[in-house]
Design an enzyme around this catalytic site. Structure first.
Site, PDB file in Angstrom:
ATOM      1  N   SER A  67      17.287 -10.149  -3.141  1.00  0.00           N
ATOM      2  CA  SER A  67      17.505  -9.669  -1.775  1.00  0.00           C
ATOM      3  C   SER A  67      16.374 -10.091  -0.849  1.00  0.00           C
ATOM      4  O   SER A  67      15.234 -10.297  -1.288  1.00  0.00           O
ATOM      5  CB  SER A  67      17.572  -8.145  -1.853  1.00  0.00           C
ATOM      6  OG  SER A  67      17.321  -7.567  -0.614  1.00  0.00           O
ATOM      7  N   TYR A  98      13.722   0.157  -3.942  1.00  0.00           N
ATOM      8  CA  TYR A  98      14.787  -0.829  -4.184  1.00  0.00           C
ATOM      9  C   TYR A  98      14.203  -2.252  -4.178  1.00  0.00           C
ATOM     10  O   TYR A  98      14.435  -3.047  -5.081  1.00  0.00           O
ATOM     11  CB  TYR A  98      15.876  -0.685  -3.116  1.00  0.00           C
ATOM     12  CG  TYR A  98      16.878  -1.818  -3.106  1.00  0.00           C
ATOM     13  CD1 TYR A  98      17.800  -1.961  -4.128  1.00  0.00           C
ATOM     14  CD2 TYR A  98      16.888  -2.757  -2.063  1.00  0.00           C
ATOM     15  CE1 TYR A  98      18.718  -3.002  -4.134  1.00  0.00           C
ATOM     16  CE2 TYR A  98      17.796  -3.803  -2.052  1.00  0.00           C
ATOM     17  CZ  TYR A  98      18.708  -3.921  -3.085  1.00  0.00           C
ATOM     18  OH  TYR A  98      19.604  -4.968  -3.081  1.00  0.00           O
ATOM     19  N   LYS A 118      13.849  -5.265  -7.221  1.00  0.00           N
ATOM     20  CA  LYS A 118      14.316  -6.661  -7.127  1.00  0.00           C
ATOM     21  C   LYS A 118      13.175  -7.639  -7.417  1.00  0.00           C
ATOM     22  O   LYS A 118      13.345  -8.602  -8.162  1.00  0.00           O
ATOM     23  CB  LYS A 118      14.903  -6.935  -5.736  1.00  0.00           C
ATOM     24  CG  LYS A 118      16.223  -6.227  -5.469  1.00  0.00           C
ATOM     25  CD  LYS A 118      17.325  -6.793  -6.330  1.00  0.00           C
ATOM     26  CE  LYS A 118      18.630  -6.034  -6.159  1.00  0.00           C
ATOM     27  NZ  LYS A 118      19.653  -6.392  -7.144  1.00  0.00           N
TER      28      LYS A 118
HETATM   29  P1  NAD Z   1      28.143  -2.963  -5.145  1.00  0.00           P
HETATM   30  O1  NAD Z   1      27.552  -1.620  -5.325  1.00  0.00           O
HETATM   31  O2  NAD Z   1      29.426  -3.080  -4.433  1.00  0.00           O
HETATM   32  O3  NAD Z   1      28.266  -3.709  -6.554  1.00  0.00           O
HETATM   33  C1  NAD Z   1      27.421  -3.435  -7.634  1.00  0.00           C
HETATM   34  C2  NAD Z   1      28.322  -3.143  -8.825  1.00  0.00           C
HETATM   35  O4  NAD Z   1      27.520  -2.862  -9.958  1.00  0.00           O
HETATM   36  C3  NAD Z   1      29.209  -1.918  -8.601  1.00  0.00           C
HETATM   37  O5  NAD Z   1      30.524  -2.239  -8.961  1.00  0.00           O
HETATM   38  C4  NAD Z   1      28.621  -0.870  -9.521  1.00  0.00           C
HETATM   39  O6  NAD Z   1      29.614   0.032  -9.985  1.00  0.00           O
HETATM   40  C5  NAD Z   1      28.043  -1.731 -10.628  1.00  0.00           C
HETATM   41  N1  NAD Z   1      26.928  -1.133 -11.360  1.00  0.00           N
HETATM   42  C6  NAD Z   1      25.824  -0.538 -10.870  1.00  0.00           C
HETATM   43  N2  NAD Z   1      25.024  -0.143 -11.866  1.00  0.00           N
HETATM   44  C7  NAD Z   1      25.620  -0.523 -13.017  1.00  0.00           C
HETATM   45  C8  NAD Z   1      25.290  -0.410 -14.386  1.00  0.00           C
HETATM   46  N3  NAD Z   1      24.174   0.199 -14.796  1.00  0.00           N
HETATM   47  N4  NAD Z   1      26.121  -0.931 -15.316  1.00  0.00           N
HETATM   48  C9  NAD Z   1      27.270  -1.540 -14.942  1.00  0.00           C
HETATM   49  N5  NAD Z   1      27.656  -1.650 -13.667  1.00  0.00           N
HETATM   50  C10 NAD Z   1      26.831  -1.156 -12.707  1.00  0.00           C
HETATM   51  O7  NAD Z   1      27.027  -3.846  -4.435  1.00  0.00           O
HETATM   52  P2  NAD Z   1      27.121  -5.326  -3.849  1.00  0.00           P
HETATM   53  O8  NAD Z   1      26.948  -5.241  -2.392  1.00  0.00           O
HETATM   54  O9  NAD Z   1      28.279  -6.032  -4.421  1.00  0.00           O
HETATM   55  O10 NAD Z   1      25.761  -5.893  -4.441  1.00  0.00           O
HETATM   56  C11 NAD Z   1      25.722  -6.630  -5.656  1.00  0.00           C
HETATM   57  C12 NAD Z   1      24.274  -6.938  -5.980  1.00  0.00           C
HETATM   58  O11 NAD Z   1      23.693  -7.630  -4.878  1.00  0.00           O
HETATM   59  C13 NAD Z   1      23.406  -5.703  -6.203  1.00  0.00           C
HETATM   60  O12 NAD Z   1      22.513  -5.986  -7.256  1.00  0.00           O
HETATM   61  C14 NAD Z   1      22.652  -5.564  -4.897  1.00  0.00           C
HETATM   62  O13 NAD Z   1      21.390  -4.963  -5.066  1.00  0.00           O
HETATM   63  C15 NAD Z   1      22.500  -7.010  -4.467  1.00  0.00           C
HETATM   64  N6  NAD Z   1      22.348  -7.160  -3.015  1.00  0.00           N
HETATM   65  C16 NAD Z   1      23.286  -6.631  -2.180  1.00  0.00           C
HETATM   66  C17 NAD Z   1      23.129  -6.730  -0.808  1.00  0.00           C
HETATM   67  C18 NAD Z   1      24.123  -6.115   0.134  1.00  0.00           C
HETATM   68  O14 NAD Z   1      23.777  -5.849   1.281  1.00  0.00           O
HETATM   69  N7  NAD Z   1      25.363  -5.890  -0.269  1.00  0.00           N
HETATM   70  C19 NAD Z   1      22.005  -7.408  -0.281  1.00  0.00           C
HETATM   71  C20 NAD Z   1      21.093  -7.966  -1.164  1.00  0.00           C
HETATM   72  C21 NAD Z   1      21.262  -7.834  -2.543  1.00  0.00           C
END
Ligand code: NAD
Ligand code: UDP
Length: 352
Positions: A137, A161, A165
């Site tokens: 991120s 958070y 990362k």
């Molecule tokens: P999201 O919450 O929609 O998707 C994450 C998925 O991981 C969810 O389906 C959740 O149920 C699953 N999950 C969480 N912990 C888990 C575990 N211990 N075991 C199995 N499944 C688990 O989020 P997203 O927006 O799709 O983000 C995906 C990744 O990208 C994350 O790691 C997030 O930190 C990173 N990210 C997201 C953003 C954003 O703004 N959306 C920005 C930068 C980084």
């Protein structure tokens, strides 16, 4: 490469990436605990593919499991061997992502994000699967000015958070440098992922309260909230409101396939790559474009700055362009149109 494990594949970015992987003919194994998602996203992915004339039912293996439990991960690797669809790479989305929750409950964030990743890497090593694309991120950057952020601008994160990362990146980097390592690792640093697949079948549907700008805009536009609170009108930006680099989730999904293709062709390495558009949009510009494209009103009021906010966060995406040959194709109008299409068609998200 034929078989890929997608952790967190039912989530926002994961589901859009699963769609592309299946479209390209990969076998995919998905592990998701559904802590912030629903298995319905995957059903919708299959529906989109069906409408495209692709029957992907037998190409996807969805497991309700938690990466905090190594046995859940190992179970999937074993299954892939049994089915003769040996997992060769992992796209690792699973993680908790709320900055505010991470301040309230840091232990859960360290356990879920960091311990979960360590578990994953251990099982990967055991099964000699050493190709991984990780969701990092822009929270790992220092953002004091309006200049574009390149991959070197790492800082001391300002919240738990961000720490998780950056810590995971360091673990992955150590793994790559370890003796006799042949890990291929891409850490993709996302800027602000928004929008939805243009079909309106899949989109963002967080289970808890979402504090990000986009869900707030749609909530106001649909009438669930009376106005959007704009955090600060005195930032050193063109109109005084915060600037972010909003990237369409399908462009982001494409970035994962590009990263995977890049990794398997190159020598073992750890590489961090920005995925952003390189263009900034202020909150006021975002609202105006959203109103124009969707012919709706988004009333707003100016409030104090949000603690911990930055004026401007924009990617220098030249590395992704040159190395991955990845170019974002969708603009802010597409983001507004597609995200709204998803919202209007699914006012209750996947509960419809
Ligand atoms: P999201 O919450 O929609 O998707 C994450 C998925 O991981 C969810 O389906 C959740 O149920 C699953 N999950 C969480 N912990 C888990 C575990 N211990 N075991 C199995 N499944 C688990 O989020 P997203 O927006 O799709 O983000 C995906 C990744 O990208 C994350 O790691 C997030 O930190 C990173 N990210 C997201 C953003 C954003 O703004 N959306 C920005 C930068 C980084
Ligand atoms: N923002 C806002 N009102 C909101 C949510 C966000 O004005 O209800 C602003 C915020 O100050 C920032 C931009 O919108 O300038 C993007 O915020 P978001 O939380 O979506 O992303 P992040 O700050 O994590 O990049």
């Amino acid at each position: 490469m034929k078989s890929v494990l997608v952790t967190g594949g039912a989530g926002f970015i994961g589901s859009h990436t699963c769609l592309l992987l299946l479209e390209q003919g990969y076998n995919i194994f998905v592990i998701d605990s559904f802590i912030n998602s629903s298995s319905r996203s995957i059903k919708k992915v299959l529906l989109i593919l069906k409408e495209m004339g692709i029957d992907a039912q037998r190409k996807i293996h969805l497991t309700n499991g938690d990466i905090k439990n190594p046995s859940d991960i190992e179970h999937i690797f074993k299954m892939s061997y049994k089915l003769d669809k040996k997992i060769e790479a992992v796209i690792h989305f699973a993680g908790l992502k709320s900055v505010s929750d991470s301040i309230i409950d840091p232990i859960s964030y360290w356990e879920n994000n960091v311990v979960g990743t360590i578990n994953l890497c251990k099982v990967m090593e055991k099964y000699n699967c050493k190709n991984i694309v990780f969701s990092s991120s822009a929270t790992v950057y220092k953002t004091e000015s309006n200049k574009l952020l390149n991959e070197e601008n790492i800082c001391e994160p300002v919240n738990p958070y961000g720490y998780t990362k950056l810590t995971i990146e360091r673990i992955l980097k150590n793994l790559h440098s370890s003796k006799s390592s042949n890990w291929r690792i891409a850490s993709l640093r996302y800027f602000n992922p928004v929008g939805a697949h243009h079909s309106g079948f899949i989109g963002e549907d967080p289970l808890g309260k979402a504090n990000n700008i986009y869900p707030q805009i749609t909530r106001v536009a649909i009438g669930k909230q009376s106005r959007l609170k704009i955090f600060g009108s005195d930032w050193p930006t063109s109109d005084g409101t915060g600037v972010r680099d909003y990237i369409h989730v399908m462009d982001l999904a494409e970035g994962h396939l590009s990263a995977l293709n890049y990794l398997i062709k190159k020598k073992p390495q750890f590489i961090a790559i920005n995925l952003g558009t390189g263009k900034g949009t202020t909150v006021l510009e975002f609202i105006k474009i959203f109103e124009k494209v969707n012919k709706v009103k988004v009333p707003f009021s100016f409030e104090d700055r949000r603690p911990g906010d930055n004026a401007s966060v924009i990617a220098d995406n030249s590395l992704a362009k040159s190395l991955l040959n990845w170019h974002p194709k969708r603009n802010i109008e597409d983001i507004c149109k597609d995200g709204w299409n998803w919202q209007v068609n699914n006012p209750k998200g996947y509960l419809n």
